[in-house]
Design an enzyme around this catalytic site. Structure first.
Site, PDB file in Angstrom:
ATOM      1  N   TRP A 154       0.797  -1.218   0.000  1.00 43.79           N
ATOM      2  CA  TRP A 154       0.000   0.000   0.000  1.00 43.79           C
ATOM      3  C   TRP A 154       0.834   1.274   0.000  1.00 43.79           C
ATOM      4  O   TRP A 154       0.283   2.363  -0.147  1.00 43.79           O
ATOM      5  CB  TRP A 154      -0.909   0.011   1.244  1.00 43.79           C
ATOM      6  CG  TRP A 154      -0.189  -0.376   2.513  1.00 43.79           C
ATOM      7  CD1 TRP A 154      -0.157  -1.617   3.085  1.00 43.79           C
ATOM      8  CD2 TRP A 154       0.635   0.460   3.337  1.00 43.79           C
ATOM      9  NE1 TRP A 154       0.638  -1.610   4.210  1.00 43.79           N
ATOM     10  CE2 TRP A 154       1.132  -0.344   4.398  1.00 43.79           C
ATOM     11  CE3 TRP A 154       1.001   1.808   3.299  1.00 43.79           C
ATOM     12  CZ2 TRP A 154       1.982   0.149   5.391  1.00 43.79           C
ATOM     13  CZ3 TRP A 154       1.843   2.302   4.278  1.00 43.79           C
ATOM     14  CH2 TRP A 154       2.321   1.473   5.305  1.00 43.79           C
ATOM     15  N   ASN A 155       2.134   1.206   0.212  1.00 47.85           N
ATOM     16  CA  ASN A 155       2.884   2.461   0.395  1.00 47.85           C
ATOM     17  C   ASN A 155       3.109   3.212  -0.918  1.00 47.85           C
ATOM     18  O   ASN A 155       3.040   4.431  -0.968  1.00 47.85           O
ATOM     19  CB  ASN A 155       4.195   2.229   1.147  1.00 47.85           C
ATOM     20  CG  ASN A 155       5.106   1.243   0.467  1.00 47.85           C
ATOM     21  OD1 ASN A 155       4.674   0.409  -0.324  1.00 47.85           O
ATOM     22  ND2 ASN A 155       6.383   1.330   0.781  1.00 47.85           N
ATOM     23  N   LYS A 178      -2.664  -9.582  -6.371  1.00 54.37           N
ATOM     24  CA  LYS A 178      -3.472  -9.087  -5.255  1.00 54.37           C
ATOM     25  C   LYS A 178      -2.849  -7.774  -4.812  1.00 54.37           C
ATOM     26  O   LYS A 178      -1.699  -7.747  -4.371  1.00 54.37           O
ATOM     27  CB  LYS A 178      -3.472 -10.071  -4.081  1.00 54.37           C
ATOM     28  CG  LYS A 178      -4.431  -9.627  -2.969  1.00 54.37           C
ATOM     29  CD  LYS A 178      -4.190 -10.321  -1.651  1.00 54.37           C
ATOM     30  CE  LYS A 178      -3.082  -9.697  -0.855  1.00 54.37           C
ATOM     31  NZ  LYS A 178      -3.294  -8.266  -0.494  1.00 54.37           N
ATOM     32  N   PRO A 180      -3.059  -3.942  -2.653  1.00 54.42           N
ATOM     33  CA  PRO A 180      -3.274  -3.605  -1.242  1.00 54.42           C
ATOM     34  C   PRO A 180      -4.731  -3.225  -0.973  1.00 54.42           C
ATOM     35  O   PRO A 180      -5.230  -2.253  -1.540  1.00 54.42           O
ATOM     36  CB  PRO A 180      -2.345  -2.419  -1.023  1.00 54.42           C
ATOM     37  CG  PRO A 180      -2.228  -1.774  -2.373  1.00 54.42           C
ATOM     38  CD  PRO A 180      -2.433  -2.830  -3.403  1.00 54.42           C
ATOM     39  N   GLY A 231       6.679  -6.363   0.693  1.00 55.82           N
ATOM     40  CA  GLY A 231       6.028  -6.135   1.979  1.00 55.82           C
ATOM     41  C   GLY A 231       6.998  -6.387   3.115  1.00 55.82           C
ATOM     42  O   GLY A 231       8.210  -6.220   2.950  1.00 55.82           O
ATOM     43  N   GLU A 253      10.853  -8.518  -2.223  1.00 58.20           N
ATOM     44  CA  GLU A 253      11.336  -7.162  -1.934  1.00 58.20           C
ATOM     45  C   GLU A 253      10.757  -6.799  -0.574  1.00 58.20           C
ATOM     46  O   GLU A 253       9.589  -6.459  -0.462  1.00 58.20           O
ATOM     47  CB  GLU A 253      10.859  -6.228  -3.055  1.00 58.20           C
ATOM     48  CG  GLU A 253      11.708  -4.997  -3.195  1.00 58.20           C
ATOM     49  CD  GLU A 253      11.201  -3.886  -2.314  1.00 58.20           C
ATOM     50  OE1 GLU A 253      11.686  -3.800  -1.161  1.00 58.20           O
ATOM     51  OE2 GLU A 253      10.337  -3.132  -2.762  1.00 58.20           O
ATOM     52  N   LEU A 254      11.577  -6.925   0.465  1.00 58.75           N
ATOM     53  CA  LEU A 254      11.051  -6.855   1.832  1.00 58.75           C
ATOM     54  C   LEU A 254      11.524  -5.579   2.547  1.00 58.75           C
ATOM     55  O   LEU A 254      11.979  -4.648   1.910  1.00 58.75           O
ATOM     56  CB  LEU A 254      11.458  -8.118   2.575  1.00 58.75           C
ATOM     57  CG  LEU A 254      11.081  -9.420   1.824  1.00 58.75           C
ATOM     58  CD1 LEU A 254      11.512 -10.649   2.605  1.00 58.75           C
ATOM     59  CD2 LEU A 254       9.600  -9.476   1.496  1.00 58.75           C
ATOM     60  N   CYS A 287      10.294   1.573   2.026  1.00 60.25           N
ATOM     61  CA  CYS A 287      11.256   0.536   2.433  1.00 60.25           C
ATOM     62  C   CYS A 287      12.694   1.011   2.332  1.00 60.25           C
ATOM     63  O   CYS A 287      13.566   0.507   3.026  1.00 60.25           O
ATOM     64  CB  CYS A 287      11.040  -0.742   1.634  1.00 60.25           C
ATOM     65  SG  CYS A 287      11.098  -0.474  -0.139  1.00 60.25           S
ATOM     66  N   GLU A 384      12.606  -2.082  11.836  1.00 59.86           N
ATOM     67  CA  GLU A 384      12.191  -1.134  10.796  1.00 59.86           C
ATOM     68  C   GLU A 384      11.012  -0.294  11.293  1.00 59.86           C
ATOM     69  O   GLU A 384       9.950  -0.835  11.622  1.00 59.86           O
ATOM     70  CB  GLU A 384      11.745  -1.899   9.545  1.00 59.86           C
ATOM     71  CG  GLU A 384      11.316  -0.960   8.441  1.00 59.86           C
ATOM     72  CD  GLU A 384      10.821  -1.683   7.197  1.00 59.86           C
ATOM     73  OE1 GLU A 384      10.264  -2.780   7.323  1.00 59.86           O
ATOM     74  OE2 GLU A 384      10.998  -1.140   6.102  1.00 59.86           O
ATOM     75  N   GLU A 461      14.075  -5.750  -9.211  1.00 63.38           N
ATOM     76  CA  GLU A 461      13.056  -5.173 -10.087  1.00 63.38           C
ATOM     77  C   GLU A 461      13.702  -3.975 -10.760  1.00 63.38           C
ATOM     78  O   GLU A 461      14.402  -3.202 -10.115  1.00 63.38           O
ATOM     79  CB  GLU A 461      11.834  -4.749  -9.270  1.00 63.38           C
ATOM     80  CG  GLU A 461      11.158  -5.933  -8.604  1.00 63.38           C
ATOM     81  CD  GLU A 461       9.868  -5.586  -7.866  1.00 63.38           C
ATOM     82  OE1 GLU A 461       9.811  -4.514  -7.244  1.00 63.38           O
ATOM     83  OE2 GLU A 461       8.937  -6.403  -7.919  1.00 63.38           O
TER      84      GLU A 461
HETATM   85  P1  NAD Z   1       1.976  -6.479   7.237  1.00 62.23           P
HETATM   86  O1  NAD Z   1       3.203  -7.240   7.515  1.00 62.23           O
HETATM   87  O2  NAD Z   1       0.699  -6.938   7.835  1.00 62.23           O
HETATM   88  O3  NAD Z   1       1.693  -6.386   5.672  1.00 62.23           O
HETATM   89  C1  NAD Z   1       2.660  -5.956   4.753  1.00 62.23           C
HETATM   90  C2  NAD Z   1       2.055  -6.136   3.355  1.00 62.23           C
HETATM   91  O4  NAD Z   1       1.890  -7.518   3.102  1.00 62.23           O
HETATM   92  C3  NAD Z   1       0.670  -5.525   3.198  1.00 62.23           C
HETATM   93  O5  NAD Z   1       0.572  -4.982   1.893  1.00 62.23           O
HETATM   94  C4  NAD Z   1      -0.295  -6.708   3.379  1.00 62.23           C
HETATM   95  O6  NAD Z   1      -1.498  -6.573   2.661  1.00 62.23           O
HETATM   96  C5  NAD Z   1       0.509  -7.855   2.833  1.00 62.23           C
HETATM   97  N1  NAD Z   1       0.257  -9.137   3.478  1.00 62.23           N
HETATM   98  C6  NAD Z   1       0.170  -9.371   4.794  1.00 62.23           C
HETATM   99  N2  NAD Z   1      -0.004 -10.698   5.018  1.00 62.23           N
HETATM  100  C7  NAD Z   1      -0.019 -11.291   3.794  1.00 62.23           C
HETATM  101  C8  NAD Z   1      -0.155 -12.635   3.350  1.00 62.23           C
HETATM  102  N3  NAD Z   1      -0.246 -13.659   4.198  1.00 62.23           N
HETATM  103  N4  NAD Z   1      -0.146 -12.863   2.022  1.00 62.23           N
HETATM  104  C9  NAD Z   1       0.003 -11.870   1.137  1.00 62.23           C
HETATM  105  N5  NAD Z   1       0.157 -10.578   1.493  1.00 62.23           N
HETATM  106  C10 NAD Z   1       0.145 -10.292   2.804  1.00 62.23           C
HETATM  107  O7  NAD Z   1       2.287  -5.000   7.682  1.00 62.23           O
HETATM  108  P2  NAD Z   1       1.537  -3.633   7.433  1.00 62.23           P
HETATM  109  O8  NAD Z   1       1.063  -3.100   8.731  1.00 62.23           O
HETATM  110  O9  NAD Z   1       0.562  -3.691   6.307  1.00 62.23           O
HETATM  111  O10 NAD Z   1       2.766  -2.803   6.925  1.00 62.23           O
HETATM  112  C11 NAD Z   1       3.845  -2.473   7.769  1.00 62.23           C
HETATM  113  C12 NAD Z   1       5.037  -3.316   7.512  1.00 62.23           C
HETATM  114  O11 NAD Z   1       5.038  -3.772   6.178  1.00 62.23           O
HETATM  115  C13 NAD Z   1       6.299  -2.497   7.686  1.00 62.23           C
HETATM  116  O12 NAD Z   1       6.979  -2.957   8.801  1.00 62.23           O
HETATM  117  C14 NAD Z   1       7.105  -2.704   6.427  1.00 62.23           C
HETATM  118  O13 NAD Z   1       8.229  -3.484   6.697  1.00 62.23           O
HETATM  119  C15 NAD Z   1       6.280  -3.543   5.546  1.00 62.23           C
HETATM  120  N6  NAD Z   1       6.051  -2.990   4.216  1.00 62.23           N
HETATM  121  C16 NAD Z   1       7.089  -2.987   3.375  1.00 62.23           C
HETATM  122  C17 NAD Z   1       6.922  -2.477   2.123  1.00 62.23           C
HETATM  123  C18 NAD Z   1       8.062  -2.443   1.145  1.00 62.23           C
HETATM  124  O14 NAD Z   1       8.037  -1.641   0.231  1.00 62.23           O
HETATM  125  N7  NAD Z   1       9.043  -3.336   1.268  1.00 62.23           N
HETATM  126  C19 NAD Z   1       5.699  -1.955   1.738  1.00 62.23           C
HETATM  127  C20 NAD Z   1       4.632  -1.993   2.639  1.00 62.23           C
HETATM  128  C21 NAD Z   1       4.826  -2.530   3.884  1.00 62.23           C
END
Ligand code: NAD
Length: 480
Positions: A154-155, A178, A180, A231, A253-254, A287, A384, A461
């Protein structure tokens, strides 16, 4: 209540936009107000299977479609994205919160990703290996891997999704993505771009739902051959583990926890001036956001003073307002998460130089925060933060700071500012990260590889590497 100006949301399966009819739904909130602005339909199990079947059918023809034809679709997407950037950007501000200029900029910038993949997909070359025996011809072919399942966050809802989609489609793969659920309008808009650009039905499919249910279904399907996820580290490890147990390729890409090293010999004012807008862009929910600031002792006071002075100009507000430089956090859970970092810092005797709390009133607003005197094992220096918070600490020598910067399991982005070539070389060679940027912030361009090492993931990427994760290598040897 649905705000009329926010678009209707849908699934996109086999070339059809599908609304809520008979499906489960979830509300979409505006993070500036926490009011409901839209309704997002969830894919049923049947929808997910239909999306997979459509992607499998489409793969049979898309993989044989010439790179020139694939390129034309991607170029058209770039053109349409530029035309529609204002509308798409406005909707991103509504559901994600970032300032309008950033949101529109994200769309315009991402048109370049579509163009880059349009250009590079025409250069997916194999090779001929000279044979040992007369009459033998040895060739290496690079073939699209098949149906991909992608999960984008979602970011940067437009950027993260379009990079995955253009890489998969450019390579000749088809994709079920899928997006956000928190900020869905951009991915629906991307589906419309591809639809209008003439992409054949089934090549791109967009689904929504409960994240772990959707990812479980898609990754376990025998139709899916490749997974791409952006994510958090814990979710990436979960999905990567499942994919690994089924021998499916992944690009991961974490998260990151980017160190910034500012040496005594740097242009200190220029470093601070560059880093403040970069740090608080997208409210720090990035990230590659700089998060751990290591400033050499001789530069510390000047850097901090300049950083704080520049920070005063970062106006927080609704992203639709003209003078807003930082919008709300994307969800209420991010406010709670950032407050947790600050509580921990307080308990460990840190000094709050700016901000330090959520802002009163409706919406997920948080003050841009700067903390100093943080112990090395505080939460902010080890986990993070993913928010508008910077920790600034001192260091003595480059050797020492390298060891501290490399001490975490993350390895995505890192930054350094120095006037010395020896320091620059030591830092660029010594930093354990997928990306190092020295004396400026120059990451995430279409033509440069983007990706991490260690817990921050694997695969790139963008850049020449962009198709590597979407292609199989086939060796063919033929006598006569
Ligand atoms: P989260 O760990 O719940 O989710 C992170 C992302 O993964 C979200 O987009 C969510 O929809 C997706 N997700 C969660 N569980 C999933 C699953 N089982 N299968 C598929 N997708 C799944 O955390 P959050 O509160 O949404 O976001 C905060 C954390 O996410 C931060 O700590 C950050 O590290 C990370 N994040 C990283 C990026 C990046 O660009 N690397 C982007 C968004 C969030």
């Amino acid at each position: 209540m649905t705000t009329p100006s926010y678009p209707a949301l849908s699934l996109y399966i086999d070339g059809q936009f599908l609304g809520a009819e008979g499906r489960k739904t979830q509300p979409v909130l505006n993070p500036a107000t926490n009011q409901t602005i839209g309704t997002l339909p969830h894919a049923s199990t049947e929808d997910l299977q239909n999306a997979l079947n459509a992607a499998q059918r489409a793969f049979l023809t898309w993989k044989k479609t010439s790179p020139l034809e694939r390129s034309k679709v991607l170029r058209k997407v770039a053109e349409l994205a530029r035309e529609r950037a204002q509308d798409i950007g406005r909707n991103i501000t509504l559901d994600q919160g970032k300032p309008l200029a950033e949101a529109v900029g994200e769309v315009v910038f991402c048109a370049e990703h579509a163009e880059w993949h349009a250009e590079e997909c025409r250069r997916i070359y194999g090779r001929v290996i000279p044979a040992r025996q007369d009459g033998v011809r040895q060739t290496v072919l690079r073939e699209p891997i098949g149906v991909c399942a992608a999960f984008s966050p979602w970011n940067f809802p437009f950027n993260q999704a379009i990079r995955k989609i253009t890489a998969a489609l450019g390579a000749g793969c088809t994709i079920v993505i899928k997006g956000p659920e928190d900020a869905p309008s951009a991915v629906v808009a991307i589906a419309q771009l591809f639809h209008d650009a003439g992409l054949p039905p089934g090549c791109l499919n967009v689904v929504w739902g409960v994240p772990h249910e959707v990812s479980d279904f898609l990754i376990k399907s025998p139709i899916v051959r490749k997974i791409s996820f952006t994510g958090s580290v814990p979710v990436g490890k979960l999905l990567g583990g499942l994919a690994g147990s089924l021998m499916k390729r992944c690009t991961m890409e974490l998260g990151g926890h980017a160190p910034v090293i500012v040496c005594d010999d740097a242009d200190i004012d220029a470093a601070a001036d560059t880093l403040v807008p970069f740090k608080f862009r997208n409210a720090g929910q990035v990230c590659i956001s700089p998060t751990r600031f290591y400033v050499q002792e001789g530069a510390y006071d000047r850097f901090v003073a300049r950083f704080l002075a520049k920070l005063e100009k970062v106006k927080v507000g609704d992203g639709l307002l003209k003078d807003t430089r930082m919008g709300p956090l994307a969800q209420a859970r991010r406010v709670a998460a950032i407050a947790g970092f600050i509580d921990d810092a307080h308990q460990r005797g840190a000094t709050v130089l700016a901000g330090g709390s959520a802002l009163p009133g409706e919406g997920n607003f948080f003050a841009p925060t700067v903390l100093a005197d943080l112990p090395e094992d505080s939460r902010l220096m080890t986990e993070e933060p993913f928010g508008p918070i910077a920790g600034i600490v001192r260091f003595k020598t480059v050797e020492e700071v390298l060891q501290r910067a490399n001490s975490l399991p993350f390895g995505l982005a890192s930054y350094a500012f120095t006037g010395g070539t020896k320091n620059a070389r030591m830092l660029s060679e010594g930093l354990e990260a997928g990306m190092v940027s020295i004396n400026h912030v120059g990451l995430a361009l279409a033509e440069t590889p983007f990706g991490g090492i260690k817990d921050s993931g694997y695969g790139s990427e963008g850049g020449l590497e962009t198709f590597d994760g979407y292609l199989n290598t086939k060796f063919v040897t033929q006598l006569n």
